[in-house]
Structure formats: structure tokens, C-alpha cells
Design an enzyme around this catalytic site. Structure first.
Site, PDB file in Angstrom:
ATOM      1  N   LYS A  21      15.315 -28.275 -18.620  1.00 43.38           N
ATOM      2  CA  LYS A  21      16.650 -27.701 -18.837  1.00 43.38           C
ATOM      3  C   LYS A  21      16.574 -26.203 -19.174  1.00 43.38           C
ATOM      4  CE  LYS A  21      18.586 -32.102 -20.552  1.00 43.38           C
ATOM      5  NZ  LYS A  21      19.723 -32.427 -19.662  1.00 43.38           N
ATOM      6  N   THR A  46      26.738 -33.240 -17.081  1.00 42.89           N
ATOM      7  CA  THR A  46      28.148 -33.563 -17.263  1.00 42.89           C
ATOM      8  C   THR A  46      28.807 -32.583 -18.240  1.00 42.89           C
ATOM      9  OG1 THR A  46      27.363 -35.255 -18.804  1.00 42.89           O
ATOM     10  CG2 THR A  46      28.130 -36.013 -16.667  1.00 42.89           C
ATOM     11  N   HIS A  81      19.162 -41.981 -12.375  1.00 45.04           N
ATOM     12  CA  HIS A  81      19.553 -40.743 -13.067  1.00 45.04           C
ATOM     13  C   HIS A  81      18.484 -39.662 -13.065  1.00 45.04           C
ATOM     14  CE1 HIS A  81      23.224 -42.425 -15.054  1.00 45.04           C
ATOM     15  NE2 HIS A  81      22.539 -43.551 -14.945  1.00 45.04           N
ATOM     16  N   LYS A  96      22.600 -29.086 -25.292  1.00 47.13           N
ATOM     17  CA  LYS A  96      22.147 -30.279 -24.577  1.00 47.13           C
ATOM     18  C   LYS A  96      20.794 -30.625 -25.160  1.00 47.13           C
ATOM     19  CE  LYS A  96      22.524 -27.733 -20.695  1.00 47.13           C
ATOM     20  NZ  LYS A  96      23.204 -28.381 -19.568  1.00 47.13           N
ATOM     21  N   ARG A  97      20.228 -31.797 -24.797  1.00 44.70           N
ATOM     22  CA  ARG A  97      18.892 -32.112 -25.261  1.00 44.70           C
ATOM     23  C   ARG A  97      17.932 -30.972 -24.903  1.00 44.70           C
ATOM     24  NH1 ARG A  97      17.902 -37.311 -27.368  1.00 44.70           N
ATOM     25  NH2 ARG A  97      15.791 -36.487 -27.573  1.00 44.70           N
ATOM     26  N   LYS A 151      32.619 -30.422 -18.734  1.00 47.51           N
ATOM     27  CA  LYS A 151      33.411 -30.292 -19.968  1.00 47.51           C
ATOM     28  C   LYS A 151      33.761 -28.826 -20.251  1.00 47.51           C
ATOM     29  CE  LYS A 151      31.008 -34.328 -21.531  1.00 47.51           C
ATOM     30  NZ  LYS A 151      29.809 -34.856 -22.186  1.00 47.51           N
TER      31      LYS A 151
HETATM   32  C1  T68 Z   1      20.937 -37.814 -17.591  1.00 44.78           C
HETATM   33  N1  T68 Z   1      19.824 -38.605 -18.014  1.00 44.78           N
HETATM   34  C2  T68 Z   1      20.538 -36.790 -16.554  1.00 44.78           C
HETATM   35  N2  T68 Z   1      18.601 -39.744 -19.608  1.00 44.78           N
HETATM   36  O1  T68 Z   1      19.477 -36.015 -17.022  1.00 44.78           O
HETATM   37  C3  T68 Z   1      21.760 -35.917 -16.284  1.00 44.78           C
HETATM   38  N3  T68 Z   1      16.331 -41.203 -19.985  1.00 44.78           N
HETATM   39  O2  T68 Z   1      21.478 -35.006 -15.262  1.00 44.78           O
HETATM   40  C4  T68 Z   1      22.939 -36.791 -15.866  1.00 44.78           C
HETATM   41  O3  T68 Z   1      24.108 -36.034 -15.785  1.00 44.78           O
HETATM   42  C5  T68 Z   1      23.158 -37.900 -16.864  1.00 44.78           C
HETATM   43  O4  T68 Z   1      21.957 -38.638 -17.067  1.00 44.78           O
HETATM   44  C6  T68 Z   1      24.224 -38.879 -16.413  1.00 44.78           C
HETATM   45  O5  T68 Z   1      23.980 -39.297 -15.111  1.00 44.78           O
HETATM   46  C7  T68 Z   1      19.671 -38.945 -19.308  1.00 44.78           C
HETATM   47  O6  T68 Z   1      20.470 -38.587 -20.152  1.00 44.78           O
HETATM   48  C8  T68 Z   1      18.352 -40.251 -20.815  1.00 44.78           C
HETATM   49  O7  T68 Z   1      18.984 -39.969 -21.815  1.00 44.78           O
HETATM   50  C9  T68 Z   1      17.238 -41.216 -20.921  1.00 44.78           C
HETATM   51  C10 T68 Z   1      17.180 -42.083 -21.969  1.00 44.78           C
HETATM   52  C11 T68 Z   1      16.136 -42.974 -22.009  1.00 44.78           C
HETATM   53  C12 T68 Z   1      15.180 -42.958 -21.048  1.00 44.78           C
HETATM   54  C13 T68 Z   1      15.288 -42.061 -20.034  1.00 44.78           C
END
Ligand code: T68
Length: 837
Positions: free
Chosen positions: A575, A680, A376, A569-570, A684
Site C-alpha cells: 500500500k 474501498t 480478494h 488503511k492497514r 468513501k
Molecule cells: C482487501 N483484502 C483488499 N484482506 O486488499 C482490498 N486477508 O483491495 C479490497 O478492496 C478489499 O479486500 C475488499 O474486496 C483484505 O482486506 C484481509 O483483510 C485479509 C484478512 C485475513 C486474511 C487475508
């Protein structure tokens, strides 16, 4: 067979009394009232909304569990291949609304049942707390995949951790983020504790070697500390199908063995309580970092605890079938959601070699054929590494196994590339640093038969950058792409029922919820005046709903006719919420410089932000603070009025997203190119009739290809140029854009409060600008000007948004699951008969 072993008398007693779940208003009311009275111990005279929620939820839970039982029984009898999705995060959100819609009885409960009992559906639904067992996109993806797996009738289980505290609740106090623990388990009707399903998990200890009677060396891992894993099952209903899959979450507690008992007898009562608490710590809290690896021991303990419990469970189920071990990969596919479950690889190898006595190579081929790994991120700070001394201490036998896996792998690499001398150190699972580190992504690649990225650009990037050598070693075929998707059940039908209804009225029903490509049929209505009007009215109603929510929660009144510009988003530098807020300040300065007449002509805007910062992420917290301070100044500036409002929505989560996503005109997906693996929420927002301002990154690129470049606002430097620009920054300094300089001057002059508070934010741009905030600033502002222009022509805007919705069929999570099933898992769906197996 199991069926034949049961006496007829027993079968008929069950047949007579087995519950079948309610199907109409009478049954629903009876079930809800029975639960309110007997399970919740309330009466007609003290039944509040909470009790109404409880009764409704328990009534629906009865329905789900009946289907769950049927599904599990049918899958067991059919004995075909199953999928296990291992994810440390499942960001489920609320369950009741989803259960009602998937089972298809929402109207029965709403129009008749709850109204009779004196409650409004929306109020009852609103009582439920989010199951927030995830950080962001990765956890929400897992939740969408569970919905699709069940809806498409795949025999599949999720495995995760039952955190006592999910992601913290965010409060904004004086403009700053404050974290409050989320104790969400007070009342959770959606889980079934399985007190009989427990697994003892070992930590620490040592490895003893001896030779068995055949002279074979045997390793025994012993003298460790034992913690018990307890199973809690959460039913996952499919949409419009009886298939109800299982999400099994593990909770930790102290092992109730002789160990404790001895301590207790020798008067060490306090110590034994302390041990209990220590054991429970393992599943106590979700780590709140997204896209960042911190290497904490407790996190490694969580990972092993969960992997070992899940594998034990899977292996136990397989052994019941009495099949030969070589059948294992034909019966079982395990998908690793990122590297967090990578320890499952050495764990399965350990079970097969140490416990079951298979030889190394036979065991290893079973392992590799069982696992698939989803990546990811390409960002170095997010790639997991664990220090060798830590693993040595916690999991001594696993470290040996990892070393042996690496040895076999490196021998293979050396044979294949005898001339490439650096190759070995580049691809070694063990990084030769001080201390040495285990590179979990490399272990995941070596131990899996397929590796996939989550959008085309991202899957290409992993092949040409971080995993380049592995493509040379294993060939192209091991690497593939599955572009992410979302479930249209939650993200269209549930979040935006009016739009779903409008679409259904044109397509002659709700089939599109299970085949989202059918949406293309509404393309023709993009030119239909009446349809446009209906579409516009729905958007306005959704914006009004959000405006009301903003008024209630922040006290700020926003005009639903203004352009709603949303970034939720986070909070993360990559970002680039900083780019957004700098852009907002730029707009504010421009508005201030105008005459009142000029200002009147400007497109009114509401800039909406939301998202959590990791508690230890200073820069992200600075961004939140700046957004709030800018809001305070702008929203109270009488010269500005409706021309600009700046809102920060507190505690962004799944259920808030359900209100927010349908209410956007524009949403922001503006990561530095090459950093957002997919995204994602972009999907939405478009599916709900909003357009995107975005960079050429992640799934934005494929969204553009599907909906057409006239229907998206792209800007900014491309992924292929980012490294060169960073290089320039290092050697020639950062060039600060003129407009951005004015923004910085305003901040330094104290326009938004004490400038020291924000110096970290501006300095990082001036010093390195790693995220290209300055390099992309001008293009970003110009694109927003173009958006203002475009929005003025509402008919043209509606045309674009309707076309975009019609063309979003590709981004359903159902398509993802079918791709995984075919390319990676090799599993088939299995329909459950309505009346049992
Ligand atoms: C997200 N990753 C990607 N990670 O940033 C996003 N990481 O682009 C993508 O659409 C999504 O994954 C699904 O594929 C994350 O959300 C985390 O939350 C995370 C959590 C713990 C450690 C590392």
C-alpha cells in the site's frame, strides 16, 4: 402450514400483547427510561452517558427485534431462495447511529427524547465501542454488503465468528505501535444469545470404513474431540424498510457431554476446566493479519468450526422444508468471502455423502451449484495453503474428500487436455511440495459455480495470472467481476449528514440513499456559486471537526484551511505508506531550503496517516515509527509552522473513518500497480467531496472512468510493467531516484533519530525495491506539486469535487448486491409487509 397449527386463543393473546416498537417521542422516552431502570438498574440520579447510551440502544434494539421477528417469519413462510454470506470478518463499527438512521427515528431520539433526558446525541453515540471483528477492507465489505442486502429486501444471513477479542487496539508509545487487547463484549446490547441453538463440532479422530447392506462403502468419522458452537444473533436493519436480516456469529465452548462428566467424577476437575478454556480458545481472537497467510493450526480450527456450524444450521433449516436434495441449490446460495470458508465445500460434500447417503456425483453437483467464491488478492503471500499433515490430523475425513475431489477434477483435466503434461501439477489442488499443501483457492474454484474478483483490473488479472489454467479448463463464463462498493447510508448520510442534507435539498429528498445514481443530478450545481459555497462550508466544518479531534488526541494544532492529505488503511508495504512518508520528508527538505518568503508562498499542508500494522510485521511497524518521528521533528520546527504538519492518528477504525473521510482534500491510494485488488476507502473519500492521488490500480481505474480523468491525480508505473521493472532490479540493480537519495541521506544523518531504526526500510528499497518505491518516486512528488497548484484555485477545485461526487453513483454496495443476486445467486428480493407477514 405452521400458521394453521396454532390455536386461535393463542393467536389472539399474541395479537393483543405483541410489542410494536416505538414510533414517537413519548414511546421512545418510555422505552429508554424503562430499560435504564429495569434492564440497567439505574435511576434518575445515577443516569450517566453510559446509561443513556444503554437505554437508547436497548430501546432501538426492541424496535429492531420486532422487525427481525417479522422478517424471519415472513421469509420462512415464503420459502424462497436465501443467500448466506460466509465471512470470517464483519467490520461493523458502531450500531446505534446506523440503527437510528435506518429505522428513521434519529430525530425523534435526538431532538426530543435525549434532549429531555439531558444528553447530547453525539456524546451518547460516542460511548459505543466499535464492533471490530475484522482487519480491513475485506471485513468492511462484508458489513457494507449486509447493509445493502437488508436495504434491498433480500432474504439473507451473514455467518461469522463471535471473537471475544476483535482487532487489537493500537496505542502509539514513544512513536512505536503497541497492541492492547480489545475486549469489546463488556456490554453489547446488539446481540441475542441463542442458548437453544447449538451445534457440536468434531475435530481429530479417525475414519472407519464399512460396507452397508447394499455393498456400498460407508465412511464414519469417529473418536474425535467435540466442541460446541453457540449462536449469537445480531439484527441487521435495512434503510427505510422493515426488512431486518440476521448476522449469526458462533461462539465456542466445551461440549457438555458425558466426556466432561466422567472426568469430573474421577477427580479431574482441573482438567475439565482446562478443556473448557481450550474449547473457548477457538473463538477467542481475530487473527490480525491482512493479506498474509500464516498457516496456524488454531486458525484452521476457527475456519472449520465456523464452516461446520454454519452448514449444519443451513442444512437443518433446509431439511425442515422436506424438499428433495436436488432443490438445495434452488433454495440456498452460499457466498465464500475469500478462501477462509473453503472448508464448507468438503463439509457439505461430507454431509451429503456420509450423513445423507447421496452418491458422490449427485452430491457434488449440489455442492458446486450452491457455492460462489470471491477472490480478494493476487499476492502469493496472501493465498491460503494448509499443510496436508495438519489437515490429516485435524480433519481426517475432509482430507480424504479433498483428495477425491482432486482426483475427479484431475481426471477431467487429463481427458480434456491430454497433451498438456505440466497442466496437472499446475492446477492440482494438492501442491507436491514437502510437506504437501492444499491450495485453498483452487479448491474454492473447483467447488464453486462462479468465481469473482472485486474490480475490473483485478478480475482480469486473476484470469490471466494465478487462475489462467482454470479459465482454459472451465471457460470464461465461470469467471466474472463485481466491482466493490460501499453503503451510502453509513458513508454519506451518517458520516456526513450536512452534505447528505445539502444534496437532499437539491434532489427533493433522500431517494438517492437508495439509488445512488440519482447523484448525477447535482452535476449542474458544479457551476452554481451558491451551491459551491455551501459545499465548501461543509468541507471546512468537517475539516475543523477533524482538526479538533487531532488537537484533543495528539496535542498538535493543525490549520483547517491547510490542504488535508490523508492516507488511512492497514499499513502494508504494497500500500506504500513508505512512499508517502518519503514524499513528506522530501517536501520538508525542500521547505527547509527555501527562504521565509518563498516558504510563505507554499500551499500549507497537513499530512495525515492512520492504520494498524500486523503485530508480527516488522517493516510495517518501522513505517509507523518513521511517520511518528518525522511528525515529531516537523511539527516542532519553528521555521516550518503551518507549512507542513505530519499527524499519525492512533487506532484507526470504522468510527474514526467516519470523522476522517469527510475531512479530506486529497486521499492517497498509491499501491504498487496490480497489487490492491480494489480498495474501498478510495470510494468513501470521493463520495465525501475529496479528490484522490492514486496509481492505476484496483477500483481507482473505474473511479477515473466514472468521474473523469480531470478529477483525479493518477501517477506511476502500470501493472503490465511492474514485472519487467522487478526483473531489471534483480539483474541490473535498483536505480535510486535523486530526490529519494536526498531523503535517505537525511534519514542516515539522523535527522529523525537513530538511523539504525530505519535502515530496514531504506535497505529494502536499495536492495530489491519490490514495491517500486524508487521507480515511482519522482512521478509521485511531481503529482503532489500539481495538487498544490490545483488547490490554489479553489473555484476550480470545488468544481472538480462536486462533479466527482455527482458521478460516484456506480460505487454503491447496492449495485454490487444486485449484480451478485443476478449473476451469481439467482435470488429475488422479498418485501416484508409493514404489519407482519
Ligand atoms: C482487501 N483484502 C483488499 N484482506 O486488499 C482490498 N486477508 O483491495 C479490497 O478492496 C478489499 O479486500 C475488499 O474486496 C483484505 O482486506 C484481509 O483483510 C485479509 C484478512 C485475513 C486474511 C487475508
Amino acid at each position: 402450514s405452521v400458521e394453521a397449527e396454532i390455536p386461535d386463543a393463542q393467536k389472539s393473546a399474541w395479537k393483543k400483547h405483541s410489542a410494536s416498537g416505538f414510533k414517537n417521542k413519548e414511546d421512545f422516552e418510555a422505552a429508554a427510561i424503562r430499560h435504564i431502570e429495569t434492564t440497567l438498574a439505574r435511576s434518575l440520579y445515577n443516569c450517566d452517558e453510559g446509561a443513556a447510551y444503554g437505554g437508547t440502544a436497548l430501546a432501538f434494539r426492541d424496535r429492531l427485534i420486532i422487525d427481525w421477528n417479522k422478517t424471519q417469519q415472513s421469509h420462512t413462510f415464503a420459502d424462497q431462495k436465501r443467500v448466506y454470506y460466509l465471512s470470517l470478518e464483519f467490520l461493523m463499527g458502531r450500531a446505534l447511529d446506523n440503527a437510528m438512521l435506518n429505522v428513521g427515528l434519529k430525530d425523534v431520539a435526538r431532538v426530543e427524547g435525549l434532549a429531555d433526558l439531558g444528553f447530547r446525541m453525539e456524546d451518547v453515540i460516542g460511548i459505543e465501542r466499535d464492533a471490530a471483528l475484522g482487519n480491513g477492507g475485506l471485513g468492511r465489505l462484508a458489513a457494507c454488503f449486509l447493509d445493502s442486502l437488508a436495504s434491498l429486501d433480500y432474504p439473507a444471513w451473514g455467518y461469522g465468528l463471535r471473537y471475544r477479542y476483535g482487532i487489537f487496539k493500537q496505542e502509539i508509545i514513544n512513536g512505536y505501535q503497541v497492541e492492547v487487547p480489545d475486549y469489546w463484549l463488556d456490554f453489547n446490547p446488539w446481540e441475542f444469545p441463542r442458548h437453544d441453538v447449538t451445534v457440536d463440532i468434531q475435530f481429530y479422530g479417525n475414519v472407519r470404513k464399512y460396507n452397508d447392506d447394499n455393498g456400498r462403502q460407508v465412511s464414519v468419522w469417529e473418536n474425535g474431540e467435540i466442541v460446541t458452537a453457540n449462536a449469537y444473533d445480531v439484527p441487521i436493519p435495512g434503510y427505510n424498510t422493515p426488512t431486518t436480516n440476521n448476522l449469526r456469529l458462533w461462539s465456542s465452548k466445551a461440549a457438555s457431554g458425558e466426556f466432561d462428566f466422567q472426568k469430573f467424577n474421577s477427580g479431574e476437575y482441573e482438567q475439565s476446566v482446562h478443556d473448557q478454556m481450550r474449547a473457548e480458545t477457538i473463538s477467542a481472537v481475530l487473527y490480525p493479519n491482512d493479506n498474509l497467510d500464516r498457516g496456524k493450526e488454531l486458525r484452521l480450527k476457527q475456519q472449520y468450526f465456523w464452516c461446520a456450524a454454519s452448514l449444519n444450521d443451513i442444512v437443518r433449516r433446509f431439511k425442515k422444508s422436506k424438499k428433495a436434495w436436488k432443490e438445495f441449490p434452488n433454495q440456498i446460495a452460499i457466498q465464500l468471502n475469500d478462501t477462509h470458508p473453503t472448508l464448507a465445500i468438503p463439509e457439505l460434500q461430507r454431509i451429503l455423502v456420509d450423513n445423507e447417503g447421496l452418491d458422490w456425483d449427485t452430491a457434488w453437483s449440489i455442492v458446486v451449484n450452491t457455492f460462489g467464491y470471491t477472490n480478494h488478492t493476487v499476492m502469493a503471500e496472501a493465498l491460503e495453503k494448509w499443510s496436508v499433515p495438519l489437515i490429516q490430523h485435524l480433519l481426517p475425513r475432509h482430507l480424504e474428500i479433498i483428495y477425491e475431489i482432486n482426483l475427479h477434477f484431475l481426471q477431467y483435466v487429463e481427458r480434456t487436455f491430454p497433451k498438456d503434461r505440466d497442466m496437472l501439477s499446475r492446477v492440482s489442488i494438492v501442491e507436491e511440495s514437502n510437506p504437501k499443501m492444499i491450495r485453498m483457492a483452487f479448491l474454492a474454484i473447483v467447488g464453486s459455480h462462479k468465481v469473482n474478483g472485486v474490480a475490473e483490473l483485478h478480475s482480469d488479472l486473476i484470469k490471466t495470472t494465478i487462475f489462467k489454467d482454470f479459465v482454459k479448463i472451465y471457460g470464461q463464463d465461470k469467471f466474472t467481476n463485481v466491482t466493490n462498493g460501499i453503503t451510502p447510508r453509513r458513508w454519506l448520510h451518517q458520516a456526513n449528514p450536512k452534505l447528505s442534507e445539502l444534496i437532499a435539498s437539491k434532489l427533493g429528498g433522500y431517494d438517492f440513499l437508495k439509488d445512488l445514481t440519482l447523484l448525477h443530478k447535482i452535476e449542474t450545481y458544479a457551476d452554481d456559486k451558491q451551491f459551491r459555497k455551501a459545499f465548501q462550508d461543509i468541507k471546512f466544518a468537517n475539516k475543523t471537526r477533524l482538526a479538533n479531534y487531532i488537537k484533543e488526541t495528539t496535542g498538535v494544532k493543525v490549520n483547517p484551511a491547510a490542504l488535508f492529505d490523508i492516507q488511512v488503511k492497514r499499513i502494508h508495504e504494497y500500500k506504500r505508506q513508505q512512499l508517502n512518508i518519503f514524499g513528506v520528508i522530501h517536501r520538508y527538505l525542500a521547505l527547509k531550503a527555501m527562504s521565509p518568503e518563498e516558504r510563505k508562498k507554499m500551499q500549507p499542508r497537513v499530512s495525515i496517516f492512520g492504520g494498524k500494522a500486523a503485530p508480527g510485521y516488522w517493516m510495517a511497524k518501522c513505517i509507523i515509527h518513521l511517520v511518528n518521528e518525522v511528525g515529531r521533528v516537523v511539527n516542532n520546527d519553528p521555521e516550518i509552522g503551518d507549512a507542513l504538519k505530519v499527524i499519525f492518528i492512533e487506532d484507526y477504525n470504522v468510527s474514526k473513518c467516519e470523522i476522517i473521510a469527510p475531512a479530506s482534500d486529497i486521499s492517497e491510494h498509491i499501491s504498487t500497480a496490480g497489487t490492491e485488488a480494489s480498495g474501498t476507502s478510495n470510494m468513501k473519500f470521493v463520495l465525501n467531496g475529496g479528490l484522490i492521488i492514486g496509481t492505476c490500480d484496483g477500483a481507482n481505474i473505474e473511479i477515473t472512468r466514472e468521474i473523469g480523468e480531470d478529477n483525479i491525480f493518477l501517477f506511476g508505473n502500470l501493472a503490465e510493467d511492474v514485472e519487467d521493472i522487478r526483473h531489471q532490479h534483480t539483474y541490473e540493480g535498483v536505480l535510486i531516484d535523486d530526490g529519494l537519495q536526498k531523503v535517505f541521506d537525511a534519514i542516515h544523518d539522523g535527522m529523525f533519530g537513530h538511523s539504525d531504526e530505519f535502515s530496514a526500510l531504506t535497505n529494502t528499497v536499495v536492495n530489491h525495491d519490490h514495491w517500486l518505491t524508487s521507480a515511482d518516486f519522482e512521478a509521485y512528488c511531481k503529482t503532489h506539486d500539481a495538487i498544490d497548484e490545483a488547490f490554489k484555485d479553489q473555484e476550480a477545485w470545488l468544481h472538480k469535487t462536486i462533479l466527482a461526487v455527482a458521478r460516484m453513483g456506480f460505487f454503491t454496495a447496492d449495485r454490487c448486491i444486485e449484480e451478485y443476486a443476478e449473476m451469481i445467486w439467482n435470488v429475488e428480493p422479498q418485501k416484508i409487509k409493514q404489519n407482519g407477514a
